[in-house]
Design a protein around this motif. Structure first.
Motif, PDB file in Angstrom:
ATOM      1  N   THR A  84      28.950   8.027  43.290  1.00 17.04           N
ATOM      2  CA  THR A  84      29.318   6.619  43.215  1.00 17.04           C
ATOM      3  C   THR A  84      29.591   5.963  44.566  1.00 17.04           C
ATOM      4  O   THR A  84      30.082   6.620  45.492  1.00 17.04           O
ATOM      5  N   ASP A  85      29.273   4.662  44.629  1.00 13.53           N
ATOM      6  CA  ASP A  85      29.580   3.877  45.833  1.00 13.53           C
ATOM      7  C   ASP A  85      30.942   3.195  45.685  1.00 13.53           C
ATOM      8  O   ASP A  85      31.327   2.374  46.505  1.00 13.53           O
ATOM      9  N   GLY A  86      31.645   3.496  44.593  1.00 17.00           N
ATOM     10  CA  GLY A  86      32.953   2.902  44.346  1.00 17.00           C
ATOM     11  C   GLY A  86      32.890   1.905  43.198  1.00 17.00           C
ATOM     12  O   GLY A  86      33.894   1.625  42.545  1.00 17.00           O
ATOM     13  N   GLU A  87      31.663   1.400  42.953  1.00 11.90           N
ATOM     14  CA  GLU A  87      31.482   0.423  41.884  1.00 11.90           C
ATOM     15  C   GLU A  87      30.394   0.917  40.919  1.00 11.90           C
ATOM     16  O   GLU A  87      30.598   1.007  39.716  1.00 11.90           O
ATOM     17  N   HIS A  88      29.206   1.223  41.470  1.00  6.20           N
ATOM     18  CA  HIS A  88      28.086   1.694  40.648  1.00  6.20           C
ATOM     19  C   HIS A  88      27.954   3.206  40.780  1.00  6.20           C
ATOM     20  O   HIS A  88      28.297   3.763  41.819  1.00  6.20           O
ATOM     21  N   SER A 118      42.325   2.101  46.331  1.00  5.06           N
ATOM     22  CA  SER A 118      41.829   3.441  46.654  1.00  5.06           C
ATOM     23  C   SER A 118      40.394   3.583  46.163  1.00  5.06           C
ATOM     24  O   SER A 118      40.094   4.491  45.382  1.00  5.06           O
ATOM     25  N   PRO A 119      39.486   2.674  46.569  1.00  6.35           N
ATOM     26  CA  PRO A 119      38.108   2.768  46.050  1.00  6.35           C
ATOM     27  C   PRO A 119      37.517   4.141  46.345  1.00  6.35           C
ATOM     28  O   PRO A 119      37.756   4.704  47.417  1.00  6.35           O
ATOM     29  N   PHE A 120      36.771   4.660  45.385  1.00  2.00           N
ATOM     30  CA  PHE A 120      36.271   6.040  45.480  1.00  2.00           C
ATOM     31  C   PHE A 120      34.785   6.047  45.788  1.00  2.00           C
ATOM     32  O   PHE A 120      33.971   5.674  44.947  1.00  2.00           O
ATOM     33  N   GLN A 121      34.432   6.446  46.997  1.00  4.23           N
ATOM     34  CA  GLN A 121      33.019   6.629  47.318  1.00  4.23           C
ATOM     35  C   GLN A 121      32.793   8.129  47.474  1.00  4.23           C
ATOM     36  O   GLN A 121      33.460   8.766  48.294  1.00  4.23           O
ATOM     37  N   GLY A 122      31.870   8.666  46.699  1.00  7.96           N
ATOM     38  CA  GLY A 122      31.624  10.108  46.787  1.00  7.96           C
ATOM     39  C   GLY A 122      31.169  10.629  45.440  1.00  7.96           C
ATOM     40  O   GLY A 122      30.464   9.927  44.695  1.00  7.96           O
ATOM     41  N   LEU A 123      31.600  11.851  45.134  1.00  8.71           N
ATOM     42  CA  LEU A 123      31.212  12.468  43.873  1.00  8.71           C
ATOM     43  C   LEU A 123      32.458  12.582  43.006  1.00  8.71           C
ATOM     44  O   LEU A 123      33.374  13.337  43.337  1.00  8.71           O
ATOM     45  N   LEU A 124      32.485  11.814  41.937  1.00 13.65           N
ATOM     46  CA  LEU A 124      33.605  11.890  40.995  1.00 13.65           C
ATOM     47  C   LEU A 124      33.198  12.841  39.880  1.00 13.65           C
ATOM     48  O   LEU A 124      32.182  12.620  39.208  1.00 13.65           O
ATOM     49  N   TYR A 125      33.979  13.895  39.725  1.00 11.68           N
ATOM     50  CA  TYR A 125      33.684  14.938  38.725  1.00 11.68           C
ATOM     51  C   TYR A 125      34.688  14.745  37.604  1.00 11.68           C
ATOM     52  O   TYR A 125      35.895  14.848  37.820  1.00 11.68           O
ATOM     53  N   LEU A 127      20.602   9.483  47.880  1.00 11.33           N
ATOM     54  CA  LEU A 127      21.803   8.932  47.233  1.00 11.33           C
ATOM     55  C   LEU A 127      23.018   9.096  48.147  1.00 11.33           C
ATOM     56  O   LEU A 127      23.805   8.166  48.350  1.00 11.33           O
ATOM     57  N   ILE A 128      23.137  10.286  48.720  1.00 15.32           N
ATOM     58  CA  ILE A 128      24.293  10.582  49.575  1.00 15.32           C
ATOM     59  C   ILE A 128      24.276   9.696  50.823  1.00 15.32           C
ATOM     60  O   ILE A 128      25.308   9.145  51.230  1.00 15.32           O
ATOM     61  N   ALA A 129      23.092   9.557  51.415  1.00 14.10           N
ATOM     62  CA  ALA A 129      22.982   8.752  52.645  1.00 14.10           C
ATOM     63  C   ALA A 129      23.322   7.297  52.350  1.00 14.10           C
ATOM     64  O   ALA A 129      24.021   6.634  53.130  1.00 14.10           O
ATOM     65  N   THR A 130      22.874   6.785  51.206  1.00 14.95           N
ATOM     66  CA  THR A 130      23.165   5.395  50.840  1.00 14.95           C
ATOM     67  C   THR A 130      24.673   5.178  50.788  1.00 14.95           C
ATOM     68  O   THR A 130      25.204   4.223  51.368  1.00 14.95           O
ATOM     69  N   VAL A 131      25.375   6.080  50.099  1.00 12.49           N
ATOM     70  CA  VAL A 131      26.829   5.921  49.950  1.00 12.49           C
ATOM     71  C   VAL A 131      27.528   6.100  51.299  1.00 12.49           C
ATOM     72  O   VAL A 131      28.413   5.313  51.668  1.00 12.49           O
ATOM     73  N   ALA A 132      27.103   7.109  52.063  1.00 13.26           N
ATOM     74  CA  ALA A 132      27.766   7.389  53.350  1.00 13.26           C
ATOM     75  C   ALA A 132      27.602   6.216  54.318  1.00 13.26           C
ATOM     76  O   ALA A 132      28.461   5.994  55.170  1.00 13.26           O
ATOM     77  N   GLU A 133      26.485   5.491  54.179  1.00 11.27           N
ATOM     78  CA  GLU A 133      26.265   4.363  55.100  1.00 11.27           C
ATOM     79  C   GLU A 133      26.829   3.049  54.548  1.00 11.27           C
ATOM     80  O   GLU A 133      26.579   1.979  55.103  1.00 11.27           O
ATOM     81  N   GLY A 134      27.558   3.126  53.432  1.00 10.07           N
ATOM     82  CA  GLY A 134      28.219   1.942  52.883  1.00 10.07           C
ATOM     83  C   GLY A 134      27.304   1.077  52.025  1.00 10.07           C
ATOM     84  O   GLY A 134      27.623  -0.073  51.726  1.00 10.07           O
TER      85      GLY A 134
END
Ligand code: AMP
Ligand code: GLY
Length: 426
Positions: free
Chosen positions: A199-203, A262-269, A307-314
């Motif tokens: 997730t990017d925090g929203e999608h 505390s927006p969550f960008q990463g992998l939510l399990y 996917l990871i690069a997209t999230v890491a780059e905001g």
């Protein structure tokens, strides 16, 4: 592209394996890589939790992207550190990682947001916790609130067991600081499901749901472990159920985290359980699961790296479901004798030469190479993933391959995927 993987277990070996397939030309680095990762990446001799040294190293070594495997560096604030110096990194900030690093926080967040979960109370005072257990009766679940390497949850079938669990945490401090606050919760009955939302925090992009096997013994008996095996796909995860996971669990959780700044960008399990009263959350983790990653990634057809690069780059993700190949994957963990209690290390491992193939992948976890020998260095030593058209074929191939790996004291469960096999036989 220069990619750093933080962590050195079976999950990180699977991340390396997948990212290498997504971008064969990339240069990979990993912190203290295990005996299997070491031949496929360059070694960085810095502890995963030494986040200050790691960010300095990543700047000097011109790392383009960092991906964090374990929860401990995330809770230490590795993402906050890297971002401060302008390094793209995949994973949540320390504040958002509290969804795993503090069960008390996570339960409160869920409770306030109306996310279905077990009823609970949080305690720091031993007599109050004991009184609550006696009032509620067994079965009941006692959990250390902080990080306890997967050993902090005790499912108790008697009041006596629960009293002794709470005394060992609040009284004897067996988990140190992590057990100074405990969550005591209602026992839930049902089948479990692990869902990974990138997730990017929203999608979010939802990866293939999988099922872990937490108990050490065949037929799900004995004490909890970090996970003795996993399989995917899981037929209880129907499209309707997954729709519910998205709309009633993942999306409201992400919104609640945003509202809590505390927006969550990463992998939510999301660790879920399908009870008679509907789907409930057992726990959230702030990173990929282990050993679930060892079945989810070999099935994944889309690029994980994109996917990871997209999230890491905001950037923003296109919400949806990641494509998977139409096979079944089963992974069987080969563990060291004594695990999950104490076990010996430095046992020589023998893996038959022809064991590995396109459909049989050996992910290393607790292994190390010393003077040309492959030795054990942890409790969960290897995870053997087999891919096949059916659950029975994949389960048999995985158990058979696990049985061919030898070291003194080696053991594995030969029934991974038993619930799914029962369903398929009906
Ligand atoms: P946790 O550390 O919270 O993931 O818990 C580890 C394992 O303990 C879970 O995967 C479940 O198998 C079991 N467990 C945790 N909480 C409960 C609960 N409330 N009811 C039944 N089993 C639970
Ligand atoms: N397999 C459970 C976990 O990664 O927490």
């Amino acid at each position: 592209m220069r990619i750093l993987i933080v962590g050195n277990g079976g999950r990180e070996h699977a991340l390396l394996w997948k990212l290498r397939r997504d971008e064969p030309a990339a240069s990979f680095f990993a912190t203290q890589p295990n005996g299997g990762m070491a031949s496929d990446c360059e070694s960085v001799q810095i502890e995963a939790t030494d986040v200050g040294s790691l960010s300095g190293w990543a700047i000097s070594n011109k790392i383009d992207l960092t991906i964090v495997g374990p929860e401990a560096p995330l809770a230490e604030g590795i993402v906050d550190h890297f971002e401060k110096v302008g390094l793209p990194i995949f994973g949540p900030h320390a504040r958002a990682a509290r969804i795993e690093s503090s069960k008390a926080y996570s339960k409160e967040l869920m409770w306030n947001a109306g996310i279905p979960t077990a009823e609970h109370r949080t305690f720091t005072d031993l007599p109050a916790a004991e009184a609550w257990i006696l009032r509620q009766g067994a079965p009941i679940v006692v959990k250390a609130s902080g990080l306890a390497a997967g050993k902090g949850a005790v499912v108790c079938t008697t009041e006596q067991e629960a009293l002794s669990a709470v005394r060992s945490m609040l009284g004897d401090c067996i988990f140190g600081e992590a057990g100074q606050e405990v969550v005591i919760e209602e026992f839930l009955e049902g089948e479990e499901l692990s869902v990974f939302a990138l997730t990017d925090g929203e999608h979010s992009v939802i990866l293939q749901p999988s099922q872990d096997h937490k108990r050490v013994g065949e037929g799900d008996t004995g004490p909890n472990t970090g996970g003795m095996g996993a399989y995917a796909p899981v037929s209880i995860a129907t499209p309707e159920l997954m729709e519910e996971v998205g709309s009633k669990i993942i999306q409201p959780t992400l919104r609640a985290l945003v509202e809590d700044e505390s927006p969550f960008q990463g992998l939510l399990y999301a660790g879920l359980i399908k009870t008679e009263d509907g789907l409930k959350v057992i726990e959230f983790n702030c990173r990929f699961g282990d050993p679930e990653t060892q079945v989810v990634l070999p099935l994944m057809q889309d690029s994980l790296l994109d996917l990871i690069a997209t999230v890491a780059e905001g950037g923003k993700l296109q919400p949806g479901v990641a494509a998977s190949r139409p096979d079944v994957a089963v992974t069987t963990v080969v563990a060291a004798g004594g695990y999950p209690s104490s076990y010996e290390k430095s046992k020589e491992i023998t893996i038959p030469k022809q064991l590995e193939s396109e459909n049989c992948i050996i992910f290393h976890a607790g292994t190390t190479r010393r003077e040309g020998q492959l030795l054990t260095s942890g409790g969960r030593v290897l995870a053997v993933t087999a891919l096949a058209p059916s659950i029975s074929e994949a389960a048999e191939a995985s158990a058979d391959a696990a049985g061919q790996i030898e070291f003194e004291g080696a053991f594995h469960r030969s029934d991974i995927g038993w619930r799914e096999r029962l369903r398929q036989d009906q």
